[in-house]
Design an enzyme around this catalytic site. Structure first.
Site, PDB file in Angstrom:
ATOM      1  N   TYR A   1      21.006  33.952  67.186  1.00 37.33           N
ATOM      2  CA  TYR A   1      21.739  34.196  68.426  1.00 37.33           C
ATOM      3  C   TYR A   1      21.611  35.644  68.886  1.00 37.33           C
ATOM      4  CZ  TYR A   1      24.090  29.698  67.766  1.00 37.33           C
ATOM      5  OH  TYR A   1      24.369  28.361  67.619  1.00 37.33           O
TER       6      TYR A   1
ATOM      7  N   ARG B   1      58.518  43.891  50.186  1.00 35.29           N
ATOM      8  CA  ARG B   1      58.293  42.533  50.705  1.00 35.29           C
ATOM      9  C   ARG B   1      59.599  41.744  50.618  1.00 35.29           C
ATOM     10  NH1 ARG B   1      52.425  41.072  48.033  1.00 35.29           N
ATOM     11  NH2 ARG B   1      53.706  41.023  46.143  1.00 35.29           N
TER      12      ARG B   1
ATOM     13  N   HIS C   1      57.475  44.158  41.365  1.00 36.11           N
ATOM     14  CA  HIS C   1      56.026  44.248  41.592  1.00 36.11           C
ATOM     15  C   HIS C   1      55.690  45.670  42.045  1.00 36.11           C
ATOM     16  CE1 HIS C   1      52.023  42.635  42.263  1.00 36.11           C
ATOM     17  NE2 HIS C   1      51.989  43.232  43.436  1.00 36.11           N
TER      18      HIS C   1
ATOM     19  N   LYS D   1      47.487  31.607  42.204  1.00 39.14           N
ATOM     20  CA  LYS D   1      47.807  31.351  43.601  1.00 39.14           C
ATOM     21  C   LYS D   1      46.528  31.323  44.427  1.00 39.14           C
ATOM     22  CE  LYS D   1      48.609  36.262  44.571  1.00 39.14           C
ATOM     23  NZ  LYS D   1      49.560  37.264  45.108  1.00 39.14           N
TER      24      LYS D   1
ATOM     25  N   ASP E   1      26.790  27.637  60.190  1.00 37.72           N
ATOM     26  CA  ASP E   1      26.433  26.843  59.019  1.00 37.72           C
ATOM     27  C   ASP E   1      25.144  27.297  58.335  1.00 37.72           C
ATOM     28  OD1 ASP E   1      28.506  24.851  59.868  1.00 37.72           O
ATOM     29  OD2 ASP E   1      27.065  24.564  61.497  1.00 37.72           O
TER      30      ASP E   1
ATOM     31  N   CYS F   1      24.944  32.337  61.486  1.00 35.15           N
ATOM     32  CA  CYS F   1      25.452  31.230  62.297  1.00 35.15           C
ATOM     33  C   CYS F   1      26.628  30.558  61.582  1.00 35.15           C
ATOM     34  CB  CYS F   1      24.343  30.219  62.542  1.00 35.15           C
ATOM     35  SG  CYS F   1      22.813  30.942  63.200  1.00 35.15           S
TER      36      CYS F   1
ATOM     37  N   ARG G   1      51.978  39.509  34.360  1.00 38.19           N
ATOM     38  CA  ARG G   1      51.343  38.588  35.298  1.00 38.19           C
ATOM     39  C   ARG G   1      49.918  39.095  35.558  1.00 38.19           C
ATOM     40  NH1 ARG G   1      55.955  40.464  37.718  1.00 38.19           N
ATOM     41  NH2 ARG G   1      54.678  41.481  39.315  1.00 38.19           N
TER      42      ARG G   1
END
Length: 394
Positions: free
Chosen positions: A269, A140, A170, A43, A317, A315, A223
């Site tokens: 910055y 859940r 689970h 997932k 990027d 920053c 799992r």
């Protein structure tokens, strides 16, 4: 290197499929039973590693089937050429059951109301394979009483188009060494199994933590998610792992610019970093839009075989690092992984971000290309912005 998709900046993640294979084989050997099938959990784009590439490798390594969170993820795998059994662990809209049937995808059911709605939606020419989710304490989704479970079994068995393929639960605390709550959940699950007329093909309750340390939870399927990616399910479990895990994910960049600062020069910055003397600074093309979050300011990376800190604010990027010397642009920088005698683990990054290791590869965004390592060398590049991946090239 032959690739399906080119990328045009010097930042990338490496996904070592050899390590993935080794982890899976070690897990299967630890379970040591041909009667226990393994579902590889892929997932969230295989926890950020790449869904199709990881799925195909996991199946080659011995996984029986795959598990995902949502129907969209299952369909993506089918479109990527995956033909093995796929189970959707989360909720699917009842109106989408015909799509699941068309793609031969097993769905999770968790209430009689959902079953009735799904049966009304299902076309006469379609059939649906189902796993009942039991809520034994996770809180859940899932059926919470033996009475409702029995009604769901009866409803499914009364229809020629619904097939009860599995039942599961689970564990909320399997990664803790205190088994008190886990044992309570296991006992409740076994009680619920006891009301069934017949157990379905798959009975599964173990996640990675339970699969590695609690054989009584194995039933006939497990799992496995986080452990196959080479990460411990918790810090607490590290001391009891039955074998070493190899981290599959690493993250790298290259210096694109270097400069020498003088005392008093500032960086990024807010001008939060000020050089105290002559200092070499390098810029690398990765930032918070890539999932390299601002909170990682001060985190060390590896360059020229030495640990070097990120300086100034990260920053969107780019970010800057203090260099051990006057390095040239093009030098490799390892943000996660091993370089010479130094290593930065995913757990180290998780600790810096005050979170768990699961989150780290998931938050490295899809604009960071994944390079897949197979048989010790690069096999494919996948970038979700440009490509959905495909078969790996050797």
């Amino acid at each position: 290197m032959e690739t399906q998709t080119q990328f045009f900046r010097d930042t990338w993640a490496e996904i070592n499929l050899d390590y993935l294979t080794e982890n899976i084989k070690n897990i299967k050997q630890h379970i040591a039973s041909d009667e226990v099938e393994m579902f590889a959990v892929v997932k969230a784009n295989a926890y950020g590693h790449g869904d199709v590439q990881v799925a195909l490798t996991a199946l080659e390594a011995g996984a029986h089937g795959l598990a995902v969170a949502f129907l969209d993820e299952a369909i993506s795998l089918r479109k990527g050429g995956v033909q093995a059994p796929i189970l959707v662990l989360g909720a699917t809209r009842a109106k989408d059951v015909n799509l699941a049937s068309f793609h031969n995808i097993s769905l999770t059911t968790f209430s009689l109301e959902w079953l009735e709605e799904a049966a009304n939606e299902l076309e006469e020419t379609s059939s649906l394979r189902l796993h009942i989710k039991c809520d034994t304490g996770m809180g859940r989704i899932g059926v919470r009483s033996a009475e409702e479970l029995k009604k769901m079994e009866t409803f499914i068995n009364s229809s020629s188009r619904l097939h009860l393929e599995g039942i599961f639960t689970h564990y909320a605390t399997a990664d803790e060494l205190d088994d008190t709550y886990l044992d309570r959940q296991l006992e409740m699950f076994e009680e619920m199994l006891g009301v069934l007329d017949e157990r379905p093909r798959y009975v599964h309750s173990s996640n990675s933590a339970a699969a590695l340390r609690k054989s009584t939870t194995h039933f006939n399927a497990v799992r496995v998610g986080i452990a196959m990616y080479g990460l411990s399910p918790s810090q607490e479990m590290k001391g009891v792992l039955p074998f070493p895990l190899k981290e599959v994910f690493s993250l790298h960049s290259r210096l694109i610019y270097t400069k020498e600062l003088k005392a008093g020069d500032k960086i990024s910055y807010g001008a939060t970093y000020e050089s105290s003397g002559n200092e070499w600074i390098g810029t690398i093309p990765i930032g918070y839009a890539d999932g390299w979050l601002r909170k990682l300011q001060g985190q060390q990376v590896i360059v020229d075989g030495k640990r070097s800190p990120i300086v100034g604010r990260i920053c969107m990027d780019q970010c800057m690092i203090s260099l051990p010397g006057p390095l040239k642009p093009g030098a490799k920088v390892t943000l996660i992984g091993i370089e010479e005698d130094e290593a930065v683990s995913i757990d180290e990054i998780a600790e810096k971000l005050e979170t768990i290791n699961y989150e780290i590869p998931c938050i490295i965004s899809t604009r960071v290309p994944r390079i897949y390592i197979r048989n010790g060398r690069p096999a494919e590049v996948s970038n979700k912005l440009l490509s959905t991946g495909g078969e790996m090239k050797n």
